[in-house]
Design an enzyme around this catalytic site. Structure first.
Site, PDB file in Angstrom:
ATOM      1  N   GLY A 100       2.475  -0.530  -0.436  1.00 57.78           N
ATOM      2  CA  GLY A 100       3.542   0.393  -0.015  1.00 57.78           C
ATOM      3  C   GLY A 100       4.682   0.476  -1.015  1.00 57.78           C
ATOM      4  N   ASP A 269      -3.575   1.597  -6.164  1.00 57.44           N
ATOM      5  CA  ASP A 269      -2.263   2.026  -5.660  1.00 57.44           C
ATOM      6  C   ASP A 269      -1.476   2.742  -6.754  1.00 57.44           C
ATOM      7  OD1 ASP A 269      -2.398  -0.785  -6.578  1.00 57.44           O
ATOM      8  OD2 ASP A 269      -0.221  -0.689  -6.478  1.00 57.44           O
TER       9      ASP A 269
END
Ligand code: AMP
Ligand code: MG
Length: 520
Positions: A100, A269
């Site tokens: 995240g 990511d």
């Protein structure tokens, strides 16, 4: 400041219901609302005027106090709700779970001139995804990200952009080499701009959690916002979506190979769903042409993300994305066919790209061998990639005997060019010269075409480091100089000729120049 604000991401996708800024696993949500941290003494260091214009900002806007406050997170514009995105990822080949936006905060979306942008701050404080870190960024890595994103854009490489670089006025503690020697550094904030910051990992997280409902919502949103030409989401459209992401990823990596850019951390990511270069960390530029090179000291042992492995890693990452999308598609063959064509397309497009670097427009059965022989020769002794290809443009038909002389500036250690090496080069130049006979363009025409794909100026690792060293002493002039230089990387810029040169010897083993860690 009048911006045409949009809020599609937060309006259409599920939000984390918890509003406290505590570190946690966030389930069944694509993002968490979060407020950027107030900083001590925000100071704007540089603004990309092109980018400001693209967002619809005037010069007066850019020089206003509000601009500095908003783009350092010290003021939140009315009617906007900043948020951090939830994503996961495979890091260095292993599933890492939830990652995240640990230090990125999206401020808002802007629509201008029919283009859609998301505005994001990097280094503006903690979020629920900060895990064990502080949510901040230091000046050195921020300068590197700021300069390189705009430089890549002007090189014609698909990339996220940057709007501004600012000091936060706070000090940030970092162990730059991960060797137990922590020190305080200047904190900084970059505002980054992209149509979207969604990554492969944004999709992987929901598949890993078997949350197929949110997965579908996110895929549908992505198609409706960013792949509208594919039509209304359906199984067929999901397959087309994957095919297009695969194609864009391939094209991006071919551009990296063309200009000698090594990303350094191609974790899933850090792979944009739009096929844009994203997350400029320990990246680097090839100086000596070397398939085995990586600037990232964190990857020193296995060199997973070395220059020559970037195409394979792109494919590996696409496999992970295919797995993540599988629950919505349930058609192994269709996905495998796309992954297979990545391999064949890559080989084809890669040859086409290398031929443009050589100024070859027509086809010959032996072109792949000519390219192979060139790569073999480039590896014989340390040879500067950027200088070599730019100088090669000066080669004229019939120049075979002078070839070595034309490119000699590209050799780092001229003494190493032994008789055998020189002979191998002469042989190659003979072949190249012979091959050029087939081409229709004049020498001048060929050179000017080659000069549009072989940049004269790239952000060499030591150049960024010089700008960083000056900036740490409070002098920001070099940031501006490099920014201007790199706006026209293919042009002859006589005033900047000093940057058309090999890496100086002092930079060979200097931290920041040839060695970079993930610490940022
Ligand atoms: P990277 O490899 O730099 O793309 O980062 C991997 C993950 O670590 C991402 O989830 C980042 O948001 C997070 N991260 C990196 N640096 C920091 C930091 N200083 N504070 C919080 N999170 C961070
Ligand atoms: Mg990242």
């Amino acid at each position: 400041m009048k911006l045409n604000l949009k809020h599609t991401f937060i309006q259409e996708l599920p939000a984390d219901p918890i509003s406290e800024n505590t570190r946690r696993q966030v389930k069944e949500a694509c993002f968490s609302y979060v407020t950027p941290k107030k900083t001590n003494a925000p100071k704007m260091l540089h603004v990309s005027k092109d980018m400001a214009k693209a967002l619809g900002l005037s010069e007066a806007d850019v020089s206003s106090d509000t601009f500095t406050k908003v783009f350092t997170g010290n003021e939140v514009l009315p009617h906007t709700k900043p948020y951090a995105m939830c994503y996961g990822g495979h890091q260095f080949g292993n599933w890492a779970g939830q990652l995240g936006d640990g230090r990125a905060i999206n401020l808002f979306e802007v629509e201008h001139n029919k283009k859609q942008w998301t505005v994001q701050l990097k280094g503006a404080g903690e979020t629920p995804y900060s895990r064990t870190a502080d949510g901040l960024a230091v000046l050195r890595s921020s300068i590197r990200e700021y300069l390189c994103s705009e430089a890549m854009f002007h090189l014609g490489v698909p990339t996220t952009r940057a709007l501004s670089l600012a000091l936060s006025g706070d000090e940030v503690l970092r162990d730059m080499l991960y060797d137990g020697n922590s020190a305080y550094e200047k904190g900084a904030i970059v505002s980054r701009i992209s149509p979207s910051f969604l990554r492969f990992g944004s999709f992987e997280i929901f598949a890993a959690r078997q949350d197929h409902k949110t997965l579908k919502q996110l895929v549908d949103y992505t198609i409706q916002q960013h792949f509208t030409h594919l039509g209304t989401p359906s199984k067929e459209v999901y397959i087309k979506f994957f095919a297009e992401v695969s194609q864009r990823t391939l094209e991006m990596i071919i551009h990296w190979q063309r200009v000698g850019f090594v990303h350094g951390v191609m974790n899933t990511d850090n792979m944009s769903i739009l096929g844009l270069t994203i997350d400029y960390g320990p990246y680097g530029w090839l100086e000596g042409f070397d398939f085995g090179w990586t600037p990232n000291t964190t990857d020193k042992q296995h060199k997973r993300y070395r220059y020559g492995n970037q195409p394979n890693i792109g494919l590996w990452n696409l496999y992970q994305l295919a797995n993540a999308l599988y629950p919505l598609i349930e058609d192994v063959e269709a996905l495998e066919a796309i992954l297979e064509s990545y391999k064949t397309d890559f080989e084809k497009n890669s040859l086409v790209m290398m031929k443009t670097k050589l100024g070859l427009e027509l086809n010959d059965d032996k072109d792949h061998m000519l390219v192979q022989a060139l790569e073999d020769a480039l590896l014989l002794t340390e040879t500067d990639m950027t200088l070599f290809f730019r100088l090669l443009g000066r080669f004229k038909k019939g120049d075979a005997k002078r070839g070595l002389d034309i490119v000699k500036e590209a050799f780092y250690i001229p003494n190493e060019v032994s008789d055998t090496i020189a002979q191998q080069w002469r042989d190659w130049f003979e072949r190249y010269d012979f091959r050029l006979d087939k081409e229709l363009l004049s020498n001048i025409e060929r050179q000017s075409k080659m000069n549009t794909v072989n940049p004269k100026y790239v952000l060499r690792n030591y150049m960024a480091q010089l700008a960083i060293d000056d900036a740490n002493k409070g002098n920001y002039n070099l940031i501006e100089e490099l920014f201007q230089l790199l706006k026209k990387p293919y042009d002859e810029q006589p005033d900047y000729e000093r940057w058309f040169a090999k890496r100086p010897d002092w930079a060979r083993h200097k931290v920041g120049c040839s060695m970079l860690s993930c610490s940022s």
